[in-house]
Design a protein around this motif. Structure first.
Motif, PDB file in Angstrom:
ATOM      1  N   SER A 153      25.453  21.470 -22.833  1.00 30.16           N
ATOM      2  CA  SER A 153      25.288  22.850 -23.294  1.00 30.16           C
ATOM      3  C   SER A 153      26.509  23.723 -23.017  1.00 30.16           C
ATOM      4  N   SER A 211      10.661  17.436 -24.814  1.00 24.54           N
ATOM      5  CA  SER A 211      10.537  17.845 -23.422  1.00 24.54           C
ATOM      6  C   SER A 211       9.115  17.596 -22.946  1.00 24.54           C
ATOM      7  N   LEU A 228      19.543  28.842 -21.326  1.00 23.62           N
ATOM      8  CA  LEU A 228      20.472  28.999 -22.442  1.00 23.62           C
ATOM      9  C   LEU A 228      20.069  30.214 -23.265  1.00 23.62           C
ATOM     10  N   SER A 264      12.229  24.617 -23.308  1.00 21.31           N
ATOM     11  CA  SER A 264      12.900  24.144 -22.093  1.00 21.31           C
ATOM     12  C   SER A 264      14.365  24.584 -22.050  1.00 21.31           C
ATOM     13  N   PHE A 265      15.053  24.527 -23.191  1.00 23.32           N
ATOM     14  CA  PHE A 265      16.441  24.992 -23.224  1.00 23.32           C
ATOM     15  C   PHE A 265      16.514  26.474 -22.849  1.00 23.32           C
ATOM     16  N   ASP A 304      14.207  26.579 -18.830  1.00 17.81           N
ATOM     17  CA  ASP A 304      14.634  25.711 -17.731  1.00 17.81           C
ATOM     18  C   ASP A 304      16.153  25.610 -17.635  1.00 17.81           C
ATOM     19  N   TRP A 305      16.820  25.584 -18.780  1.00 17.01           N
ATOM     20  CA  TRP A 305      18.283  25.483 -18.805  1.00 17.01           C
ATOM     21  C   TRP A 305      18.947  26.855 -18.845  1.00 17.01           C
ATOM     22  N   GLY A 331      11.156  17.305 -17.959  1.00 14.51           N
ATOM     23  CA  GLY A 331      12.346  17.880 -18.553  1.00 14.51           C
ATOM     24  C   GLY A 331      12.658  17.323 -19.930  1.00 14.51           C
TER      25      GLY A 331
END
Length: 94
Positions: free
Chosen positions: A45, A82, A19, A12-13, A16-17, A86
């Protein structure tokens, strides 16, 4: 003071994020309101360590807690996970 980060959260990082590997993710105490649980745990983050109490490399990211926030995880275990909604945090007393 200890924490783990699930593979789902790492995914997810990244996805979705948006990163990138090598990025720092801060775990911190945040004011959530009055009552018996006035503080909760947040993640950020866009921070870099200044005076970390703990830095862990997990899944290509560097998770850290500043000394000023370490009290929030004293005698606690944190799982960062997650699901379809989210990232979520699950704090467990030791």
């Amino acid at each position: 003071m200890s924490f783990i980060v699930s593979e789902k959260a790492i995914h997810s990082f990244k996805n979705d994020w948006d990163l990138e590997e090598g990025q720092y993710i801060r775990i911190y105490a945040k004011y959530a309101g009055g009552g018996s649980e006035a503080f909760s745990i947040g993640i950020n983050s866009s921070a870099t360590p200044i005076d970390p109490a703990l830095v862990k490399s997990i899944g290509g990211f560097y998770f850290f807690i500043e000394k000023t926030d370490a009290w929030i995880l004293k005698d606690e275990f944190l799982k960062i996970d997650s699901n379809e909604e989210g990232i979520f945090l699950n704090k467990i007393s030791c």
